[in-house]
Scaffold this motif. Structure first.
Motif, PDB file in Angstrom:
ATOM      1  N   SER A 123       0.832  -1.211   0.000  1.00 58.45           N
ATOM      2  CA  SER A 123       0.000   0.000   0.000  1.00 58.45           C
ATOM      3  C   SER A 123       0.863   1.256   0.000  1.00 58.45           C
ATOM      4  O   SER A 123       0.528   2.265  -0.644  1.00 58.45           O
ATOM      5  N   GLN A 126       2.146   1.804  -3.483  1.00 61.77           N
ATOM      6  CA  GLN A 126       1.079   2.324  -4.334  1.00 61.77           C
ATOM      7  C   GLN A 126       0.840   3.808  -4.065  1.00 61.77           C
ATOM      8  O   GLN A 126       0.646   4.601  -4.999  1.00 61.77           O
ATOM      9  N   ALA A 127       0.859   4.200  -2.803  1.00 62.54           N
ATOM     10  CA  ALA A 127       0.658   5.610  -2.472  1.00 62.54           C
ATOM     11  C   ALA A 127       1.787   6.467  -3.024  1.00 62.54           C
ATOM     12  O   ALA A 127       1.551   7.594  -3.505  1.00 62.54           O
ATOM     13  N   GLN A 128       3.007   5.971  -2.992  1.00 60.13           N
ATOM     14  CA  GLN A 128       4.124   6.718  -3.567  1.00 60.13           C
ATOM     15  C   GLN A 128       3.974   6.879  -5.076  1.00 60.13           C
ATOM     16  O   GLN A 128       4.283   7.951  -5.641  1.00 60.13           O
ATOM     17  N   GLN A 130       1.124   6.964  -6.744  1.00 62.61           N
ATOM     18  CA  GLN A 130       0.064   7.949  -6.973  1.00 62.61           C
ATOM     19  C   GLN A 130       0.562   9.370  -6.735  1.00 62.61           C
ATOM     20  O   GLN A 130       0.173  10.304  -7.446  1.00 62.61           O
ATOM     21  N   ALA A 193      -2.287  13.127  -2.417  1.00 64.35           N
ATOM     22  CA  ALA A 193      -1.411  11.972  -2.610  1.00 64.35           C
ATOM     23  C   ALA A 193      -0.286  11.964  -1.591  1.00 64.35           C
ATOM     24  O   ALA A 193       0.123  10.904  -1.088  1.00 64.35           O
ATOM     25  N   THR A 196      -1.651  10.733   1.664  1.00 70.54           N
ATOM     26  CA  THR A 196      -1.839   9.286   1.595  1.00 70.54           C
ATOM     27  C   THR A 196      -0.517   8.557   1.832  1.00 70.54           C
ATOM     28  O   THR A 196      -0.476   7.524   2.518  1.00 70.54           O
ATOM     29  N   VAL A 197       0.544   9.097   1.299  1.00 74.12           N
ATOM     30  CA  VAL A 197       1.863   8.505   1.528  1.00 74.12           C
ATOM     31  C   VAL A 197       2.225   8.579   3.015  1.00 74.12           C
ATOM     32  O   VAL A 197       2.783   7.625   3.577  1.00 74.12           O
ATOM     33  N   SER A 200       0.355   5.883   4.848  1.00 75.56           N
ATOM     34  CA  SER A 200       0.952   4.578   4.583  1.00 75.56           C
ATOM     35  C   SER A 200       2.287   4.423   5.299  1.00 75.56           C
ATOM     36  O   SER A 200       2.615   3.339   5.792  1.00 75.56           O
TER      37      SER A 200
END
Length: 410
Positions: A123, A126-128, A130, A193, A196-197, A200
């Protein structure tokens, strides 16, 4: 026939009468023994003890007051840790590594365990990705915006020379404003984004369990392969933590003091602590606080007593301890007050600051009302009512009565 009669006569026992002298002596011996037994029984009955059996203790002088502080009150309690925590992760996961053992010292921030981070790391990646996409889109809009800015300025110059119409300038202005709005949107997407990183990354960091403070591990609660969760209610196969850590610098003693004697305790009062495991070791201490509430069931008040010497490895949580609360040392030139006498605590029926003792005088009991002073273990100090050298009875006081005859047991 005569032969048979002769044979029968031979079988008869000769019952010739015994001499009269032997019969008389035996009879008098028996009578003498019976009379002696009766005399002994009567003597025992007349001389039998008619009092109750008690043990006695000699009243001893406590001596004059000295310059050293004296104990005003003793109380029992236990060593407790003021700072203790069950170390756990903030997320639910499977333990893949436990790095602690019971008795191990750990530093603040030291890693004590790890959880499986496979899904969380995916996850995070994926956040990185995005975030990288959002930043690329933002950069693309910036390039278009710079080009639209230059086109708009150029058309303004051409309009001044009448080479383009006003409509062309207005269209260029509209394009410029539209790209500015797109840039704001792209910036917001990049910010989302980025957040979100961060989330995570926080989840990934939570798979590494660290000690919140320096201390000693007292319980190792989890093993590799088990599931831990801070939200577990217990039971099943889910643990609530990796282990328990105790800050040994925060150890103190909590005692319950009878509310009748709480007036003898004050904050910052000096005290001495004796651990049950080391009865000859007197540890300097002082009163930290008196908890401002009483236990209705036990009629006690909780008192916190702190060690002045911290960090000794012999002091362990939950050890039994006895605290002697000390009086302040008398100032220079102060007149020493009478110290009274000392008696065993079992010889006094205590009722607050007063009590009742039973003095043995001429093998009879005498009831005495006494005024009590400080206690020292199994010994009480009596300020008034008893004199040194007197004897006090020790036993079941419910059977005592004033003037009752007693038998002193060794």
């Amino acid at each position: 026939m005569n032969d048979k009669a002769a044979l029968l006569n031979q079988l008869k026992i000769d019952r010739a009468p015994e001499p009269d002298g032997e019969v008389g002596v035996g009879r008098w011996i028996v009578i003498g023994l019976i009379v002696a037994a009766l005399i002994a029984a009567v003597a025992w009955w007349l001389m039998r003890p008619d009092g109750i059996a008690v043990q006695v203790a000699r009243v001893e002088s406590a001596g004059g007051a000295s310059g050293a502080p004296a104990s005003t009150l003793d109380a029992s309690g236990y060593v407790v840790a003021r700072r203790m925590a069950t170390v756990s992760s903030e997320i639910t996961g499977k333990v893949i590594e436990v790095l602690i053992e019971e008795g191990q010292r750990v530093a603040a921030g030291q890693i004590v365990g790890r959880l499986d981070d496979t899904n969380i790391r995916a996850s995070f990646d994926q956040a990185q990705a995005q975030l990288a996409l959002a930043r690329a889109s933002e950069q693309q809009v910036r390039v278009q915006l710079d080009n639209a800015q230059r086109d708009y300025e150029r058309r303004q110059q051409l309009l001044a020379r009448n080479f383009v119409s006003q409509a062309d300038v207005d269209n260029a202005r509209t394009t410029l404003d539209n790209l500015k709005a797109q840039l704001v949107t792209a910036q917001r997407n990049s910010e989302v984004a980025s957040r979100t990183v961060n989330v995570s990354q926080k989840n990934l960091d939570d798979t590494v369990v660290r000690a919140p403070f320096a201390g000693v591990i007292t319980v190792k609660a989890a093993q590799t392969g088990e599931i831990v969760s801070p939200l577990s209610a217990g039971g099943g196969f889910t643990r609530t933590g990796i282990g328990t850590i105790v800050d040994m610098e925060s150890l103190e003693v909590e005692v319950d003091v009878n509310e009748s004697f709480i007036n003898r305790v004050s904050p910052a009062q000096p005290a001495l602590i004796k651990l049950n495991a080391y009865p000859d070791w007197e540890i300097p201490a002082e009163v930290i606080a008196i908890i401002p509430t009483a236990d209705r069931a036990k009629a006690t008040v909780k008192v916190r007593v702190g060690f002045k010497q911290k960090g000794d490895p012999r002091v362990l949580p939950d050890m039994g301890a006895r605290v002697a609360f000390l009086s302040a040392a008398p100032s220079a030139g102060a007149v020493a007050a009478p110290a009274g006498v000392r008696v065993p605590a079992r010889a006094v029926q205590v009722s607050g600051d007063t009590g009742v003792a039973w003095v043995v005088r001429d093998d009879k009991l005498e009831r005495r009302a006494v005024k009590l002073g400080p206690s020292q273990g199994e010994t009480l100090t009596v300020l008034a009512g008893l004199s040194a050298g007197e004897r006090v009875a020790i036993g079941d006081s419910s059977t005592f009565a004033d003037g009752q005859t007693v038998i002193v047991k060794p």
